[in-house]
Design a protein around this motif. Sequence first.
Motif, mmCIF file in Angstrom:
data_model
loop_
_atom_site.group_PDB
_atom_site.id
_atom_site.type_symbol
_atom_site.label_atom_id
_atom_site.label_comp_id
_atom_site.label_asym_id
_atom_site.label_seq_id
_atom_site.Cartn_x
_atom_site.Cartn_y
_atom_site.Cartn_z
ATOM 1 N N GLN A 328 -4.194 2.428 -0.238
ATOM 2 C CA GLN A 328 -2.875 2.988 -0.511
ATOM 3 C C GLN A 328 -1.872 1.897 -0.859
ATOM 4 O O GLN A 328 -0.993 2.097 -1.707
ATOM 5 C CB GLN A 328 -2.380 3.799 0.691
ATOM 6 N N GLU A 329 -2.004 0.731 -0.226
ATOM 7 C CA GLU A 329 -1.062 -0.363 -0.521
ATOM 8 C C GLU A 329 -1.143 -0.768 -1.993
ATOM 9 O O GLU A 329 -0.122 -1.074 -2.625
ATOM 10 C CB GLU A 329 -1.357 -1.605 0.345
ATOM 11 N N ALA A 330 -2.363 -0.772 -2.537
ATOM 12 C CA ALA A 330 -2.540 -1.139 -3.948
ATOM 13 C C ALA A 330 -1.903 -0.089 -4.860
ATOM 14 O O ALA A 330 -1.272 -0.421 -5.871
ATOM 15 C CB ALA A 330 -4.018 -1.299 -4.275
ATOM 16 N N ILE A 331 -2.052 1.179 -4.494
ATOM 17 C CA ILE A 331 -1.414 2.254 -5.275
ATOM 18 C C ILE A 331 0.106 2.110 -5.216
ATOM 19 O O ILE A 331 0.797 2.165 -6.251
ATOM 20 C CB ILE A 331 -1.836 3.637 -4.751
ATOM 21 N N ASP A 332 0.624 1.910 -4.029
ATOM 22 C CA ASP A 332 2.079 1.789 -3.875
ATOM 23 C C ASP A 332 2.614 0.622 -4.693
ATOM 24 O O ASP A 332 3.657 0.731 -5.343
ATOM 25 C CB ASP A 332 2.436 1.614 -2.407
ATOM 26 N N ARG A 333 1.888 -0.475 -4.643
ATOM 27 C CA ARG A 333 2.324 -1.656 -5.393
ATOM 28 C C ARG A 333 2.275 -1.382 -6.902
ATOM 29 O O ARG A 333 3.208 -1.698 -7.644
ATOM 30 C CB ARG A 333 1.444 -2.849 -5.030
ATOM 31 N N GLY A 334 1.182 -0.773 -7.373
ATOM 32 C CA GLY A 334 1.035 -0.489 -8.794
ATOM 33 C C GLY A 334 2.066 0.495 -9.313
ATOM 34 O O GLY A 334 2.667 0.290 -10.372
ATOM 35 N N VAL A 335 2.276 1.572 -8.580
ATOM 36 C CA VAL A 335 3.277 2.572 -8.985
ATOM 37 C C VAL A 335 4.672 1.954 -8.957
ATOM 38 O O VAL A 335 5.511 2.241 -9.823
ATOM 39 C CB VAL A 335 3.200 3.822 -8.092
ATOM 40 N N GLY A 336 4.904 1.077 -7.995
ATOM 41 C CA GLY A 336 6.194 0.396 -7.917
ATOM 42 C C GLY A 336 6.470 -0.441 -9.155
ATOM 43 O O GLY A 336 7.598 -0.462 -9.673
ATOM 44 N N VAL A 337 5.440 -1.107 -9.667
ATOM 45 C CA VAL A 337 5.600 -1.914 -10.883
ATOM 46 C C VAL A 337 5.876 -1.020 -12.085
ATOM 47 O O VAL A 337 6.738 -1.330 -12.934
ATOM 48 C CB VAL A 337 4.351 -2.788 -11.119
ATOM 49 N N ILE A 338 5.169 0.092 -12.160
ATOM 50 C CA ILE A 338 5.404 1.029 -13.273
ATOM 51 C C ILE A 338 6.845 1.532 -13.233
ATOM 52 O O ILE A 338 7.548 1.554 -14.255
ATOM 53 C CB ILE A 338 4.413 2.213 -13.191
ATOM 54 N N THR A 365 -1.693 10.063 -8.062
ATOM 55 C CA THR A 365 -2.543 8.986 -7.540
ATOM 56 C C THR A 365 -3.587 9.549 -6.579
ATOM 57 O O THR A 365 -3.432 10.655 -6.038
ATOM 58 C CB THR A 365 -1.700 7.928 -6.820
ATOM 59 N N THR A 366 -4.630 8.774 -6.362
ATOM 60 C CA THR A 366 -5.687 9.205 -5.446
ATOM 61 C C THR A 366 -6.480 7.992 -4.945
ATOM 62 O O THR A 366 -6.482 6.936 -5.587
ATOM 63 C CB THR A 366 -6.649 10.194 -6.131
ATOM 64 N N LEU A 367 -7.141 8.199 -3.824
ATOM 65 C CA LEU A 367 -8.056 7.202 -3.269
ATOM 66 C C LEU A 367 -9.510 7.662 -3.396
ATOM 67 O O LEU A 367 -10.419 6.978 -2.924
ATOM 68 C CB LEU A 367 -7.736 6.948 -1.792
ATOM 69 N N SER A 368 -9.730 8.796 -4.067
ATOM 70 C CA SER A 368 -11.058 9.399 -4.091
ATOM 71 C C SER A 368 -11.571 9.597 -5.513
ATOM 72 O O SER A 368 -10.863 10.149 -6.370
ATOM 73 C CB SER A 368 -11.026 10.757 -3.386
#
Length: 698
Positions: A328-338, A365-368
């Motif tokens: 989830q941290e990677a998703i949050d970071r990536g979406v934050g950059v977008i 977003t998803t983790l699955s």
Amino acid sequence: MSATYQVTDGVAVISLANPPVNGLGQGTRAGIVDGLAQANADAAVKAVVIIGSGKVFCGGADIKEFGSPKAFAAPDLHVTIAAVEQSAKPVVAAIHGVAMGGGLELALGCHYRVVAKGTQIALPEVNIGIVPGAGGTQRLPRVLGVETALQMITTGASVPADKLAAAPGQKLFNQLVDGDLLPAAIAFAQSVADARPLPSVRDLSVAAPADADAFAKARAELAKTRKNLEAPQRCVDCVEAATKLDLDAGIAYERDVFAKLVTSDQARALRHAFFGERAASKIPDVPDTTPLRDVKSVAVIGAGTMGGGITMCFLNAGIPVKLLEMKQEAIDRGVGVIRKNYEAQVAKGKLSQDKYEQRMALLTTTLSYEDIAQADMVIEAVFEDMDVKAQVFTQLDAVMKPGAILASNTSTLDVDKIAEVTKRPGDVIGLHFFSPANVMRLLEVVRSKHTAKDVMATVMAVAKKIKKVAVVSGVCDGFIGNRMFEQYVRQGFFLVEEGATVQQVDKAAEAFGWAMGPFRVGDLAGNDIGFAIRKRRKVEQPDVIYSPVGDAICELGRFGQKVGKGWYDYEVGKREPVPSAEVQACIDKVRADKGVTPRAISDDEIVQRLVLAMVNEGAKILEEGIASKASDIDMVYLTGYGFPVYRGGPMLYADMLGLPKVVELMKGFAANPNGDPAFWTPAPLLAQLASQGKGFTG
């Protein structure tokens, strides 16, 4: 003839009929002239309307006739416009869709102009290295004023007709139409049927710009924004001439400038780029009629720099994206950059708040892996390692719906092998985006030996939708772009080992027109990337010779801007390169260890070795069928690597230099005792074409 003629309620309607953009080919020009003669000879006709059939008025010259005698066959565009201007009966241009280049010049020759809302207006000739050639630089300032005309002509940018029609004092449009254009144009023509004398743009004067230094300022600005390009400067000359000469003298001046530019190397290069970009989408064995798969939703695996940029490409095009990460941290970071990227565009006024919110609403977003199973296309953007890619594609094979396109954003790896870890290799393709993916125009489409033709056709259509220049590459190490660029970098290493400085090599490359020299590029991209590739080469291709300077720099931990030191030093928070004493000492040690006595190397030798190293590799790429045509190689370099557009790409540059001259230079480089003589052996295709007096680009 590519024009039709009919009479409606006393108005002759000449319809341009040369799809797709009603180009002003010889048949179209003849149709206009003949239609005008017929109208003027018919007592029942009181006025004339010229309109485009289909979706546009006229896109300008007929590109099918470029470079052929038909382009200037009688009646030429000057004669056609003169026939319009000299008509005894009023001629109304009914403009819709686009009026560009010669199409706008034709309209400017008409007595009146009515325009549909939403029409795009432009004189884009500067973008193919020439000036407008049929009076555009003389007539447009007369109807829009010098400032507006100068901006349009020197940039070639299109402007909405609505904006021009609303400008105070404009004399370009007589009526802005919101609705069905032809009935409105006929009604307008009837209303002016008896008007005499007929108005003509040639009778309008051109006021000098309010700022006496406007032309000098324009030249100075263009020298920065369109560096080394001649046509923008000559456009300024022509517009300035419009303020000093009568129309006929101004047109004569414009024609002289046009004639000099049209045969120049820059115009040849820019035309090559224009046609090459359009030809890139054509795949020899994939017909235009190939059925396409639906791509209404996309999944992206990896929310890092590449994954985020790729995601934005699809969001920008209105295509929903599901972004997959493992944490989830990677998703949050990536979406934050977008979000940050979009917010920066909003702050600069380049994106409305509404559009920003619309685009973000398309992102989930998803983790699955199971959550992306119904996507029509999935693009992985994970670490560049075959084992990692194989694991991802094994999982995709297990979960993705039948018919989904499985794409790898790999820059060097074997797409055949990636495809073969799945039970559906025909659905697998390489999509090499360039960083930042949401900015760079190039997309290398890597065709595996397994890739189905409908997958190829679909991906090329998707690339167009996301506004990429898609170039097809076969499978090889580095594909087209990186395979050739490696040879460019290798020569950079040899040059500093032999006696050039890092700064000299970069400055010579940049003076040639590259956006950045090879060492500055290395520092920006990360020198550790090339370091890893060279380590792999030593195992896989031990016969490939490298200067040790590149590895020696990396062994000092000088990986580039991200660590504050590479081939140059960098101050904290700054990108300006500072020459490094440590780097020079490292190079001196390599020279001493190898017994190399440094020599003076000219900037010409630097440029020739950098570029011709790529050209020879490009010839091998063509021989092997990795690229289907030389222009594809040039499009890769013009849209993805910063090669100077006014030189047309490495393969056209070699053609303009002359392939016999290229072979001669390579023989001289092969005789260099500190170089790599085997490398400078001309590729068989290069040697063959040179001996036949032919070129790569035909």
